[in-house]
Design a protein around this motif. Structure first.
Motif, mmCIF file in Angstrom:
data_model
loop_
_atom_site.group_PDB
_atom_site.id
_atom_site.type_symbol
_atom_site.label_atom_id
_atom_site.label_comp_id
_atom_site.label_asym_id
_atom_site.label_seq_id
_atom_site.Cartn_x
_atom_site.Cartn_y
_atom_site.Cartn_z
ATOM 1 N N TYR A 164 -35.274 -55.477 -29.932
ATOM 2 C CA TYR A 164 -36.622 -55.213 -30.451
ATOM 3 C C TYR A 164 -37.277 -56.517 -30.929
ATOM 4 O O TYR A 164 -38.483 -56.703 -30.806
ATOM 5 C CB TYR A 164 -36.476 -54.216 -31.600
ATOM 6 N N SER A 312 -34.787 -50.830 -28.676
ATOM 7 C CA SER A 312 -35.333 -49.555 -29.155
ATOM 8 C C SER A 312 -35.999 -49.845 -30.488
ATOM 9 O O SER A 312 -35.517 -50.699 -31.254
ATOM 10 C CB SER A 312 -34.167 -48.582 -29.365
ATOM 11 N N LEU A 350 -28.141 -45.429 -36.535
ATOM 12 C CA LEU A 350 -29.069 -46.312 -37.246
ATOM 13 C C LEU A 350 -28.324 -47.493 -37.874
ATOM 14 O O LEU A 350 -28.857 -48.597 -37.944
ATOM 15 C CB LEU A 350 -29.889 -45.523 -38.255
ATOM 16 N N LEU A 450 -30.934 -38.161 -26.643
ATOM 17 C CA LEU A 450 -32.074 -38.418 -27.519
ATOM 18 C C LEU A 450 -32.665 -37.226 -28.249
ATOM 19 O O LEU A 450 -33.047 -37.347 -29.408
ATOM 20 C CB LEU A 450 -33.148 -39.209 -26.772
ATOM 21 N N PHE A 453 -30.378 -36.100 -31.086
ATOM 22 C CA PHE A 453 -30.314 -37.166 -32.078
ATOM 23 C C PHE A 453 -31.602 -37.244 -32.914
ATOM 24 O O PHE A 453 -31.563 -37.263 -34.149
ATOM 25 C CB PHE A 453 -30.063 -38.504 -31.370
HETATM 26 C C1 HEM Z 1 -43.897 -44.575 -26.320
HETATM 27 C C2 HEM Z 1 -43.387 -44.861 -27.504
HETATM 28 C C3 HEM Z 1 -41.961 -44.540 -27.939
HETATM 29 C C4 HEM Z 1 -40.959 -43.874 -27.297
HETATM 30 C C5 HEM Z 1 -40.975 -43.267 -25.914
HETATM 31 C C6 HEM Z 1 -39.804 -43.862 -28.186
HETATM 32 C C7 HEM Z 1 -38.566 -43.318 -27.869
HETATM 33 C C8 HEM Z 1 -37.465 -43.318 -28.698
HETATM 34 C C9 HEM Z 1 -36.169 -42.789 -28.345
HETATM 35 C C10 HEM Z 1 -35.794 -42.172 -27.025
HETATM 36 C C11 HEM Z 1 -35.359 -42.972 -29.402
HETATM 37 C C12 HEM Z 1 -33.890 -42.543 -29.497
HETATM 38 C C13 HEM Z 1 -32.986 -43.671 -29.780
HETATM 39 C C14 HEM Z 1 -32.632 -44.492 -28.573
HETATM 40 O O1 HEM Z 1 -31.705 -44.099 -27.852
HETATM 41 O O2 HEM Z 1 -33.281 -45.526 -28.342
HETATM 42 C C15 HEM Z 1 -36.139 -43.602 -30.431
HETATM 43 C C16 HEM Z 1 -35.687 -43.923 -31.671
HETATM 44 C C17 HEM Z 1 -36.465 -44.444 -32.657
HETATM 45 N N1 HEM Z 1 -37.774 -44.865 -32.547
HETATM 46 FE FE1 HEM Z 1 -38.958 -44.621 -30.965
HETATM 47 N N2 HEM Z 1 -40.143 -44.496 -29.351
HETATM 48 C C18 HEM Z 1 -41.443 -44.923 -29.239
HETATM 49 C C19 HEM Z 1 -42.150 -45.649 -30.159
HETATM 50 C C20 HEM Z 1 -41.688 -45.947 -31.406
HETATM 51 C C21 HEM Z 1 -42.421 -46.714 -32.379
HETATM 52 C C22 HEM Z 1 -43.797 -47.355 -32.159
HETATM 53 C C23 HEM Z 1 -41.648 -46.755 -33.495
HETATM 54 C C24 HEM Z 1 -41.926 -47.450 -34.815
HETATM 55 C C25 HEM Z 1 -41.968 -48.738 -34.937
HETATM 56 C C26 HEM Z 1 -40.438 -46.026 -33.216
HETATM 57 C C27 HEM Z 1 -39.392 -45.878 -34.082
HETATM 58 C C28 HEM Z 1 -38.175 -45.325 -33.765
HETATM 59 C C29 HEM Z 1 -37.085 -45.203 -34.707
HETATM 60 C C30 HEM Z 1 -37.106 -45.647 -36.169
HETATM 61 C C31 HEM Z 1 -36.022 -44.641 -34.012
HETATM 62 C C32 HEM Z 1 -34.640 -44.270 -34.566
HETATM 63 C C33 HEM Z 1 -34.641 -42.792 -34.923
HETATM 64 C C34 HEM Z 1 -35.327 -42.511 -36.252
HETATM 65 O O3 HEM Z 1 -35.130 -43.273 -37.209
HETATM 66 O O4 HEM Z 1 -36.045 -41.493 -36.320
HETATM 67 N N3 HEM Z 1 -40.496 -45.558 -31.934
HETATM 68 N N4 HEM Z 1 -37.426 -43.809 -29.977
#
Ligand code: HEM
Length: 470
Positions: A164, A312, A350, A450, A453
């Motif tokens: 990231y 991520s 996390l 996902l 989770f």
């Molecule tokens: C199109 C935009 C996004 C998609 C498709 C997306 C998708 C995902 C997916 C699939 C995960 C599951 C963990 C993994 O295997 O990587 C995840 C986790 C996570 N994402 Fe995103 N994400 C997006 C944007 C964002 C943004 C902008 C943020 C904030 C900066 C964010 C914050 C997180 C966090 C903090 C997690 C860990 C789980 C949690 O703490 O709830 N995501 N994301």
């Protein structure tokens, strides 16, 4: 940009070799703000100045081959019916990568900024290389990339693949120069330096996170003043903490809006089919191919990498900081929330993601979690109804951020993977089974199962809400 500005400048002090450690009695001078965990009062976890955009001439072969890859607009190796000329184009590029000299990194170690840029450039080359390979080819990263990447990563204490920090924190430039020197950039004044696809969709995907990081500075400031007040701990302080927590809820709501705004310029199908596969790490490869860092055996100082999940936003220190500060992490980071139900045992997702963060930010989170006056305990012990309500509202705002995140995941991953569902973007809380059928097999770039989770983390966030004061 010269990363060694002037002989009497703080940054010009010799950077201690990370593998040897800072000599006792000396401060860590690897970055200007290392003593402050590299968290800037204007830009938070983003650096206050635009990241270095090019390495010095000695490492020009890396920069040039990355430019070449970007210019070729290479296609993913597993694209169906890929024409022969595309296959040849990417193979020719990969042959140039294999023919690169193995450049030493010794002189990069003088500056954290050089090392960051080197991780960014090598990480991008590595992902271009792996994901342009034919889908049945073994994944062997050639020594001109594998060896310097392993060495740079050891210096930075990061895993040897894109993180990231490479695609968000250290991947931006200003669109127009700042009107007020040394101020924080406006949220709409950023552009990205490196992209896989040269699409606006990809740029917007990274910038959505960058904007959240910049807006998050307001949350970091509030955390600071709340911590100061909890140390005072009297009635006035209690009232002030309640007020600040209400402001914090407002900031988290703003972060939620910025997250949802990714829909304005990033098309879900473009994202899912053309952009996201470039991020895959070893654990999200549909073919489950191991990654071989060729030549690692020639350097006994190098270690076989253990962490190879793709980038991520789960690696965003800001969201972790909110979790820890609000005391939500004891729920969301629980050891059972690994994101994996099969395969070798993994630690909490996390917590694992913290190993992908810049090490000063990791230390910041550690420092935050070792506070001697944790906020949640302070609120629970106060038996003060307005304070408790304000605290619960902040926790629920974070849960709503995660509700919004699930909407985004439904729209950007689950929808495109099952044929687009036009209503998904508007559904407040999609019923996954009903709307999208069986989604259990879908993997995040961090390798998680996902849906299960993310629901688990979201639901556990609400677990931190305190029972009303009687
Ligand atoms: C199109 C935009 C996004 C998609 C498709 C997306 C998708 C995902 C997916 C699939 C995960 C599951 C963990 C993994 O295997 O990587 C995840 C986790 C996570 N994402 Fe995103 N994400 C997006 C944007 C964002 C943004 C902008 C943020 C904030 C900066 C964010 C914050 C997180 C966090 C903090 C997690 C860990 C789980 C949690 O703490 O709830 N995501 N994301």
């Amino acid at each position: 940009m010269d990363p060694t500005p002037g002989s009497n400048h703080f940054l010009s002090l010799p950077r201690p070799d990370i593998l040897e450690g800072t000599p006792s009695g000396l401060v860590d001078t690897t970055t200007l703000a290392a003593h402050d965990f590299d968290v800037d009062p204007r830009t938070g976890f983003m650096p206050p100045q635009p990241p270095l955009a090019r390495l010095p001439p000695a490492w020009e072969p890396w920069e040039a081959i990355l430019d070449h890859a970007k210019g070729l607009k290479m296609k993913l190796g597993d694209t169906e019916d890929l024409p022969e000329d595309e296959i040849m184009k990417s193979e020719t590029w990969r042959s140039h990568v294999r023919a690169l000299p193995i450049l030493p990194i010794t002189d990069l170690r003088v500056s954290e900024l050089y090392l960051r840029r080197a991780h960014h450039v090598l990480g991008w080359i590595l992902h271009f290389y792996i994901h342009s390979l034919p889908p049945d080819a073994p994944v062997v990263i050639p020594p001109p990339v594998s060896l310097p990447m392993l060495r740079v990563s050891a210096q930075l204490q990061l895993p040897p693949l894109l993180t990231y920090s490479d695609d968000v924190l250290y991947n931006w430039a200003l669109k127009t120069p700042l009107l007020v020197p040394d101020s924080a950039p406006a949220l709409d004044n950023l552009r990205c330096i490196t992209l896989f696809t040269e699409t606006r969709d990809e740029e917007e995907f990274y910038l959505a996170s960058s904007r959240i990081e910049l807006k998050g500075v307001d949350a970091l400031e509030l955390m600071q003043v709340i911590m100061d007040e909890t140390f005072v701990g009297d009635n006035i302080a209690t009232r002030r903490v309640a007020e600040y927590l209400t402001s914090l809820s407002g900031v988290i709501q703003e972060l939620r809006k910025l997250l949802l705004a990714v829909r304005e310029n990033c098309d879900p199908d473009v994202f899912y089919h053309l952009i996201r596969p470039w991020f895959r790490g070893v654990d999200s490869d549909p073919k489950k191919r191991p990654w071989v860092y060729a030549g690692i055996e020639t350097d006994p100082s190098l270690q076989e990498p253990k962490e190879l999940s793709g980038p991520s936003a789960g690696q965003s220190s800001l969201i972790h900081a909110l979790d820890i500060f609000l005391g939500v992490d004891q729920y969301s980071h629980a050891s059972s929330v690994t994101g994996h139900s099969s395969g070798p045992p993994k630690s909490a997702f996390l917590d694992r993601m913290q190993t992908y963060m810049p090490r000063h930010h990791r230390s910041f989170l550690k420092h935050l979690s070792s506070s001697s006056r944790p906020l949640r305990e302070f609120v629970a012990a106060s038996r003060d109804a307005p304070l408790q309500e304000a605290y619960n509202a902040a926790v629920l705002a974070l849960k709503e951020f995660r509700d919004a995140h699930m909407i985004i995941v439904a729209l950007y991953i689950i929808g495109p993977s099952k044929r687009p569902a036009p209503t998904a973007a508007r559904a407040l809380r999609p019923d996954f089974k009903k709307d999208y059928g069986d989604v259990d097999g879908l993997k995040g770039t961090g390798g998680t199962e996902l849906v299960r989770f993310l629901k688990d983390v979201r639901d556990r966030t609400a677990g931190a809400v305190l029972a009303p004061v009687e």
